[in-house]
Design a protein around this motif. Structure first.
Motif, PDB file in Angstrom:
ATOM      1  N   ALA A 164       0.274  23.663  25.388  1.00 13.02           N
ATOM      2  CA  ALA A 164      -0.504  24.573  25.148  1.00 13.02           C
ATOM      3  C   ALA A 164      -2.197  24.003  25.280  1.00 13.02           C
ATOM      4  N   GLU A 165      -2.352  22.749  25.339  1.00 12.77           N
ATOM      5  CA  GLU A 165      -3.439  22.333  25.595  1.00 12.77           C
ATOM      6  C   GLU A 165      -3.815  21.946  27.143  1.00 12.77           C
ATOM      7  N   VAL A 166      -2.695  21.977  27.762  1.00 11.50           N
ATOM      8  CA  VAL A 166      -2.667  21.881  29.253  1.00 11.50           C
ATOM      9  C   VAL A 166      -3.294  23.086  29.777  1.00 11.50           C
ATOM     10  N   LEU A 173     -11.353  24.499  33.338  1.00 13.33           N
ATOM     11  CA  LEU A 173     -11.589  24.115  34.575  1.00 13.33           C
ATOM     12  C   LEU A 173     -11.756  25.133  35.519  1.00 13.33           C
ATOM     13  N   ARG A 174     -10.946  26.370  35.477  1.00 19.00           N
ATOM     14  CA  ARG A 174     -11.153  27.548  36.110  1.00 19.00           C
ATOM     15  C   ARG A 174     -12.605  28.300  35.873  1.00 19.00           C
ATOM     16  N   ALA A 219      -3.549  18.843  34.057  1.00 18.64           N
ATOM     17  CA  ALA A 219      -2.788  17.650  33.566  1.00 18.64           C
ATOM     18  C   ALA A 219      -3.493  16.319  34.049  1.00 18.64           C
ATOM     19  N   LEU A 220      -4.216  16.387  35.332  1.00 17.07           N
ATOM     20  CA  LEU A 220      -4.514  15.110  35.810  1.00 17.07           C
ATOM     21  C   LEU A 220      -5.994  14.607  35.017  1.00 17.07           C
ATOM     22  N   SER A 221      -6.723  15.803  34.712  1.00 16.55           N
ATOM     23  CA  SER A 221      -7.928  15.838  33.949  1.00 16.55           C
ATOM     24  C   SER A 221      -7.730  15.112  32.696  1.00 16.55           C
ATOM     25  N   MET A 222      -6.431  15.226  32.216  1.00 19.48           N
ATOM     26  CA  MET A 222      -6.220  14.809  30.697  1.00 19.48           C
ATOM     27  C   MET A 222      -5.551  13.339  30.752  1.00 19.48           C
TER      28      MET A 222
END
Ligand code: C5P
Length: 295
Positions: A164-166, A173-174, A219-222
């Motif tokens: 859910a967080e992703v 981001l969008r 996912a990469l930003s997290m």
């Protein structure tokens, strides 16, 4: 993946692919329902009725009107938890199939799929397996005409990610990009015809470069360190290198089993992942095994 719907879910067009990384789910008739989990990441898995496998057993009881049926569910985990590999969905699908057998409820696969869709977006695919296109939340499936088999190296991150967080991070981001004038609202998701053609050819070298995942930037930003793992896989000749599902697992497509081993060793050297594994696909979905033999 499109913008969130009124119910919060994101409309998808996705290609699911089942690989040879299994959990084992055992069900035994009991006086009251209980759950035990052992193996990989067992401590991170709830053992009460919030577990999707428990919900699966309850949903089957409800759907069939079997009153008073209880079951002891034992899950031996090999699929890492919160890894973007749909391990919890696989356990729920296995519980549905196993309880249908144990209780002789005789539901067809189509009926089980309907129940599966009420449990989670990925549970229907975990029942069916193979390679399939998922639409809507991911629960509406059509088999993909995919030839050949595919060899993968999988690298597991140190910490799990909440699906859910992703998704929520992806939306943020969008929105930030749109506000900066860099792209508008995403349109309706569409099937990648080049990818489907490549899958029909059965050539991993054609499939690899076409692998993409809209959730990957989130996912990469997290977990920015995952970039290093993806780079290491590419440096070892991976034909495709992507985050699986909502991450943090990195999936590397290899040209054969030996190449998958080479990539796994190379990614281990990057030192950013907890563990690596090799797998091949497509494999079948949840299946009943009795005394170690397929039923
Ligand atoms: O369906 P499932 O319970 O596995 O989904 C977990 C979470 O992932 C949802 O609560 C939602 O936040 C997100 N999700 C989504 N769009 C999808 C599938 C899942 O937003 N198509």
């Amino acid at each position: 993946m499109g913008s969130p719907r009124a119910d919060g879910y994101h409309p998808l067009v996705t290609v699911f692919h089942a690989v040879s990384l299994f959990d084992e789910v055992t069900v035994v008739a009991a006086d009251k329902t209980s759950l035990a989990v052992s193996g990989e990441d067992a401590g991170a898995v709830p053992v009460d009725r919030s577990n999707l496998a428990w919900k699966a057993a309850s949903a089957l009881v409800k759907a069939t009107g079997l009153r008073g049926s209880a079951v002891r569910i034992e899950i031996r985990k090999r699929i890492p938890v919160a890894a973007g590999l749909a391990g919890g969905s696989a356990d729920a699908a296995a519980t549905l199939v196993a309880c249908n057998e144990l209780w002789q409820t005789g539901l067809s696969q189509r009926e089980l799929i309907e129940i599966a869709a009420t449990l989670g977006s990925d549970v229907p695919f975990a029942l069916v397996g193979g390679t399939a296109v998922g639409r809507d939340r991911g629960e509406h499936l059509t088999p993909a005409l995919a030839a050949g088999s595919y060899h993968w190296a999988l690298a597991f991150g140190h910490q799990g990610l909440s699906t859910a967080e992703v998704y929520a991070t992806c939306d943020r981001l969008r929105a930030a990009r749109a506000a900066a004038g860099d792209g508008g609202r995403p349109g309706e998701p569409e099937l990648s015809h080049p990818l489907m053609t490549a899958l029909r050819s059965g050539e991993a070298a054609r499939v690899g470069p076409l692998l993409t995942n809209d959730l990957q930037p989130a996912a990469l930003s997290m977990q920015p360190e995952l970039r290093r793992a993806l780079t290491a896989g590419r440096e070892h000749g991976a034909l495709g290198a992507i985050i699986s599902g909502s991450g943090p697992t990195c999936a590397f497509l290899a040209s054969d089993a030996a190449h998958a081993r080479e990539i796994a060793v190379g990614v281990t050297g990057a030192g950013v992942c907890r563990a690596v594994a090799r797998a091949s696909g497509p494999t079948p979905g949840a299946a009943v095994v009795r005394d170690g033999q397929p039923a």
